[in-house]
Design a protein around this motif. Structure first.
Motif, PDB file in Angstrom:
ATOM      1  N   LEU A   1      -0.911  -4.113  -7.726  1.00 49.21           N
ATOM      2  CA  LEU A   1      -2.278  -3.595  -7.661  1.00 49.21           C
ATOM      3  C   LEU A   1      -3.286  -4.728  -7.824  1.00 49.21           C
ATOM      4  O   LEU A   1      -4.341  -4.739  -7.189  1.00 49.21           O
ATOM      5  CB  LEU A   1      -2.505  -2.552  -8.759  1.00 49.21           C
ATOM      6  CG  LEU A   1      -2.015  -1.128  -8.491  1.00 49.21           C
ATOM      7  CD1 LEU A   1      -2.197  -0.275  -9.739  1.00 49.21           C
ATOM      8  CD2 LEU A   1      -2.765  -0.513  -7.314  1.00 49.21           C
TER       9      LEU A   1
ATOM     10  N   MET B   1       2.504   1.792  -3.428  1.00 50.64           N
ATOM     11  CA  MET B   1       1.550   2.296  -4.419  1.00 50.64           C
ATOM     12  C   MET B   1       1.379   3.812  -4.298  1.00 50.64           C
ATOM     13  O   MET B   1       1.304   4.526  -5.299  1.00 50.64           O
ATOM     14  CB  MET B   1       0.191   1.615  -4.248  1.00 50.64           C
ATOM     15  CG  MET B   1       0.170   0.107  -4.486  1.00 50.64           C
ATOM     16  SD  MET B   1       0.825  -0.396  -6.075  1.00 50.64           S
ATOM     17  CE  MET B   1       2.505  -0.865  -5.608  1.00 50.64           C
ATOM     18  N   LYS B   2       1.321   4.296  -3.066  1.00 49.05           N
ATOM     19  CA  LYS B   2       1.188   5.738  -2.846  1.00 49.05           C
ATOM     20  C   LYS B   2       2.450   6.464  -3.287  1.00 49.05           C
ATOM     21  O   LYS B   2       2.375   7.531  -3.926  1.00 49.05           O
ATOM     22  CB  LYS B   2       0.893   6.009  -1.371  1.00 49.05           C
ATOM     23  CG  LYS B   2      -0.473   5.529  -0.901  1.00 49.05           C
ATOM     24  CD  LYS B   2      -0.684   5.840   0.569  1.00 49.05           C
ATOM     25  CE  LYS B   2      -2.056   5.346   1.035  1.00 49.05           C
ATOM     26  NZ  LYS B   2      -2.257   5.620   2.491  1.00 49.05           N
TER      27      LYS B   2
ATOM     28  N   ILE C   1       0.833  -1.210   0.000  1.00 48.80           N
ATOM     29  CA  ILE C   1       0.000   0.000   0.000  1.00 48.80           C
ATOM     30  C   ILE C   1       0.865   1.257   0.000  1.00 48.80           C
ATOM     31  O   ILE C   1       0.619   2.216  -0.746  1.00 48.80           O
ATOM     32  CB  ILE C   1      -0.944  -0.014   1.216  1.00 48.80           C
ATOM     33  CG1 ILE C   1      -1.917  -1.193   1.114  1.00 48.80           C
ATOM     34  CG2 ILE C   1      -1.703   1.308   1.328  1.00 48.80           C
ATOM     35  CD1 ILE C   1      -2.736  -1.424   2.357  1.00 48.80           C
TER      36      ILE C   1
ATOM     37  N   SER D   1      -2.156   4.550  -7.409  1.00 50.87           N
ATOM     38  CA  SER D   1      -3.438   4.165  -6.819  1.00 50.87           C
ATOM     39  C   SER D   1      -4.545   4.030  -7.857  1.00 50.87           C
ATOM     40  O   SER D   1      -5.426   3.176  -7.744  1.00 50.87           O
ATOM     41  CB  SER D   1      -3.846   5.179  -5.752  1.00 50.87           C
ATOM     42  OG  SER D   1      -2.874   5.231  -4.722  1.00 50.87           O
TER      43      SER D   1
END
Length: 284
Positions: free
Chosen positions: A218, A96-97, A93, A102
């Motif tokens: 993802l 991804m940021k 997570i 996202s």
């Protein structure tokens, strides 16, 4: 640990074993993970409580035991026919940021096999080709398959521009995060290794490769490794490249070896290990 009958591991000094009780313990700072029979673990707990103030959680199939625990932020579950380990998804997570992915479109693989630089397709036979399991695969001059993640060819123009400043720092930070995640995520290990090769001087193309891993994650944020209930094996078979063994000791030029020891060269020299040829067709 040694004062209560445990012996420290040679290959991995954070592992201890008590030969009498057959309890095995992994130590990481002030975290202890022990494996053994219920009675032996209760005795180990008693001995630890004599010297330390500690909290214990027991996982297993017996009454009163929990089915899920966290060890170093990894989720370990006692399931019907296996024990599973799930990687810490917080790293996915966060990555991804950091990569601003996202809202990106996910992909099904962390790396692609076909080379993306079309210049070479127009130059004829710069790459060799052959059919592998019904697919046409391109090969480099040294015989390795051409891949986006592993190709030695360099693209020209903007893709080959070296990253600087904040972009380079971001690249190294995310690669380091993925590298920490990789031992629990076998599906990204090869791709992460290839990205790690560019840590010193990351380029635009390096960032494309890194974001490919992110787009794959993802679609696959979670991954569990199952260790199925099975009888204890009497032998361990490992297939390895012949570069890692004693080719000059009469083995000859072969592709794979059947080995059963951590320190292969020493074991072969002392006669504790038998080395045998394995047919390439048998290497699945």
């Amino acid at each position: 640990m040694e004062s209560i009958g445990f012996v420290r591991g040679i290959a991995f000094p954070s592992i201890f074993m008590n030969k009498k009780s057959n309890v095995k313990v992994m130590v990481h700072g002030d975290d202890f993970v022990a494996i053994g029979r219920k009675g032996a673990l209760e005795e180990f707990t008693r001995l630890m409580n004599e010297k330390y103030e500690s909290k214990h959680i027991r996982m297993g199939a017996s009454k009163g035991a929990v089915k899920t625990i966290k060890v170093l932020n990894r989720i370990i579950r006692w399931e019907d026919e296996s024990i599973s380990i799930e990687a810490d998804t917080r790293h996915v997570i966060t990555a991804m940021k950091d990569l601003n992915l996202s809202d990106a479109k996910g992909v099904s693989t962390p790396a692609i096999r076909e080379h993306t630089d079309k210049r070479h397709d127009n130059e004829g036979d710069e790459y060799g080709e052959k059919m592998v399991k019904g697919r046409k695969i391109k090969f480099q001059e040294d015989g390795r398959p051409v891949t986006c993640m592993g190709s030695v060819m360099k693209s020209s123009g903007e893709e080959d521009e070296e990253l600087g400043g904040e972009e380079a720092t971001l690249y190294r930070s995310v690669v380091a995060r993925f590298n920490y995640l990789a031992p629990d995520r076998q599906d990204i290990q090869f791709a992460v290794r290839e990205c790690a090769k560019s840590m010193a001087k990351p380029t635009r193309l390096s960032m494309v490769k890194l974001k490919r891993i992110g787009r794959y994650l993802l679609n696959c944020k979670r991954c569990k490794t199952h260790m199925w209930v099975q009888p204890m094996p009497d032998t361990i078979h490992v297939h390895t490249d012949s570069d890692w063994v004693l080719q000059r000791k009469g083995i000859g030029k072969i592709r794979h070896l059947d080995v059963a020891d951590l320190w292969m060269q020493t074991a072969i020299q002392k006669g504790r290990l038998e080395v045998a040829k394995i047919e390439g067709a048998s290497n699945d």
